[in-house]
Motif scaffolding. Structure first.
Motif, PDB file in Angstrom:
ATOM      1  N   TYR A  26       0.856  -1.031  -0.167  1.00  0.00           N
ATOM      2  CA  TYR A  26      -0.223   0.447  -0.251  1.00  0.00           C
ATOM      3  C   TYR A  26       1.128   0.824  -0.121  1.00  0.00           C
ATOM      4  N   LEU A  27       0.645   1.656  -1.360  1.00  0.00           N
ATOM      5  CA  LEU A  27       1.335   3.472  -0.973  1.00  0.00           C
ATOM      6  C   LEU A  27       0.716   4.913  -0.876  1.00  0.00           C
ATOM      7  N   PHE A  28       0.807   5.277  -0.179  1.00  0.00           N
ATOM      8  CA  PHE A  28       0.067   6.258  -0.010  1.00  0.00           C
ATOM      9  C   PHE A  28       0.729   7.602  -0.910  1.00  0.00           C
ATOM     10  N   SER A  29       0.528   8.060  -2.414  1.00  0.00           N
ATOM     11  CA  SER A  29       0.744   8.462  -2.777  1.00  0.00           C
ATOM     12  C   SER A  29      -0.206   8.254  -4.580  1.00  0.00           C
ATOM     13  N   ASP A  30       0.326   9.504  -5.073  1.00  0.00           N
ATOM     14  CA  ASP A  30      -0.590   9.195  -6.368  1.00  0.00           C
ATOM     15  C   ASP A  30      -0.613   7.978  -7.001  1.00  0.00           C
ATOM     16  N   VAL A  31      -1.709   7.253  -7.496  1.00  0.00           N
ATOM     17  CA  VAL A  31      -2.387   5.788  -8.300  1.00  0.00           C
ATOM     18  C   VAL A  31      -2.663   6.099  -9.300  1.00  0.00           C
ATOM     19  N   GLY A  32      -3.287   5.089  -9.949  1.00  0.00           N
ATOM     20  CA  GLY A  32      -4.080   4.880 -10.949  1.00  0.00           C
ATOM     21  C   GLY A  32      -4.420   3.269 -11.586  1.00  0.00           C
ATOM     22  N   LYS A  33      -5.061   3.798 -11.981  1.00  0.00           N
ATOM     23  CA  LYS A  33      -5.327   1.561 -13.155  1.00  0.00           C
ATOM     24  C   LYS A  33      -5.524   1.927 -14.201  1.00  0.00           C
ATOM     25  N   VAL A  34      -4.027   1.104 -15.020  1.00  0.00           N
ATOM     26  CA  VAL A  34      -5.027   1.179 -16.705  1.00  0.00           C
ATOM     27  C   VAL A  34      -5.561   0.968 -17.296  1.00  0.00           C
ATOM     28  N   VAL A  35      -5.830   1.435 -18.115  1.00  0.00           N
ATOM     29  CA  VAL A  35      -7.062   0.675 -18.429  1.00  0.00           C
ATOM     30  C   VAL A  35      -6.591   0.549 -19.909  1.00  0.00           C
ATOM     31  N   SER A  36      -5.760   0.635 -20.863  1.00  0.00           N
ATOM     32  CA  SER A  36      -4.818   0.283 -21.784  1.00  0.00           C
ATOM     33  C   SER A  36      -3.905   1.115 -22.065  1.00  0.00           C
ATOM     34  N   ASN A 135      11.531  18.064  -3.088  1.00  0.00           N
ATOM     35  CA  ASN A 135      10.739  17.773  -3.747  1.00  0.00           C
ATOM     36  C   ASN A 135      10.059  16.978  -3.334  1.00  0.00           C
ATOM     37  N   GLU A 136       8.957  17.391  -3.228  1.00  0.00           N
ATOM     38  CA  GLU A 136       7.652  17.591  -2.261  1.00  0.00           C
ATOM     39  C   GLU A 136       7.292  14.926  -2.753  1.00  0.00           C
ATOM     40  N   ARG A 137       7.363  15.223  -3.834  1.00  0.00           N
ATOM     41  CA  ARG A 137       6.445  14.790  -4.607  1.00  0.00           C
ATOM     42  C   ARG A 137       7.937  13.133  -4.693  1.00  0.00           C
ATOM     43  N   SER A 138       9.010  13.254  -4.139  1.00  0.00           N
ATOM     44  CA  SER A 138       9.877  12.757  -4.135  1.00  0.00           C
ATOM     45  C   SER A 138      10.094  11.629  -2.710  1.00  0.00           C
ATOM     46  N   GLN A 139       9.011  12.050  -1.849  1.00  0.00           N
ATOM     47  CA  GLN A 139       9.232  10.913  -1.040  1.00  0.00           C
ATOM     48  C   GLN A 139       6.842  10.690  -0.721  1.00  0.00           C
ATOM     49  N   VAL A 140       7.608   9.007   0.293  1.00  0.00           N
ATOM     50  CA  VAL A 140       6.316   8.312  -0.191  1.00  0.00           C
ATOM     51  C   VAL A 140       6.164   7.645   1.023  1.00  0.00           C
ATOM     52  N   TRP A 141       4.907   7.331   1.278  1.00  0.00           N
ATOM     53  CA  TRP A 141       5.160   6.348   3.348  1.00  0.00           C
ATOM     54  C   TRP A 141       4.278   4.961   1.898  1.00  0.00           C
ATOM     55  N   MET A 142       5.228   3.989   2.605  1.00  0.00           N
ATOM     56  CA  MET A 142       4.362   2.588   2.493  1.00  0.00           C
ATOM     57  C   MET A 142       4.650   1.402   3.360  1.00  0.00           C
ATOM     58  N   LEU A 143       3.147   1.012   3.080  1.00  0.00           N
ATOM     59  CA  LEU A 143       2.306  -0.189   3.681  1.00  0.00           C
ATOM     60  C   LEU A 143       3.148  -1.383   2.921  1.00  0.00           C
ATOM     61  N   SER A 144       3.918  -1.998   3.818  1.00  0.00           N
ATOM     62  CA  SER A 144       4.221  -3.438   2.385  1.00  0.00           C
ATOM     63  C   SER A 144       4.143  -4.845   3.014  1.00  0.00           C
TER      64      SER A 144
END
Length: 174
Positions: A26-36, A135-144
């Motif tokens: 689980y990433l607390f980050s920007d995500v998306g599901k690839v459709v094509s 760069n705030e976008r260069s950091q991320v929380w992760m639960l693995s």
């Protein structure tokens, strides 16, 4: 898959599951599901992302380091790997991103794979190194559950992590 209530909802018997679990990252980050996916040129792809509503637009941005984990094992397939890309442009109107693949030598495991439709993607960092500040976008929380840790990563400017990227780790040390 979805329920929408406009006025009110009466529930006669609410059953709450008192046990929750995760079987992935689980990433607390920007995500998306690839459709094509369409190939734009060698190592460059356009990923069209799922829109859950008419106003659901991608929050991914130029320079974002994207990871996609492909796992077809539960459905009888043989694929299990990570793919790594960098966002080179965003098309909000089409809810798509153009990405370039990282070279095999720039990813953990030494082999990178093209993007695949049907799987999620997540921002793991951002390749834009600031002149000063962070760069705030260069950091991320992760639960693995796969790696057995909770971690906060910072200054992630490339897919392969260095010691300085681990700002906080709870659980198994990398």
């Amino acid at each position: 898959g979805r329920m929408e209530v406009r006025q009110s909802l009466t529930v006669l018997d609410l059953i709450i599951n008192e046990l929750q679990g995760i079987a992935a990252d689980y990433l607390f980050s920007d995500v998306g599901k690839v459709v094509s996916v369409t190939q734009d040129s060698e190592n460059t792809y356009v990923l069209y992302l799922d829109k859950k509503t008419d106003h659901d637009l991608t929050t991914l941005a130029e320079g974002d380091i994207i990871q996609q984990i492909v796992n077809s094992l539960p459905t009888g397939g043989t694929d299990y790997y990570s793919s790594w890309f960098r966002v080179v442009s965003v098309n909000q109107a089409a809810n798509s991103i153009t990405v370039v693949m990282y070279a095999d030598s720039e990813v953990a495991g030494g082999k990178n794979f093209p993007p695949v439709a049907g799987y999620n993607i997540a921002r793991r960092g951002n390749a834009i190194v600031p002149d000063e500040g962070m760069n705030e976008r260069s950091q991320v929380w992760m639960l693995s559950s796969r790696e057995g840790r909770i971690q906060f990563l910072q200054n992630v400017y490339k897919p392969i992590l260095e010691d300085y990227n681990y700002a906080l780790t709870l659980g198994k040390l990398p």
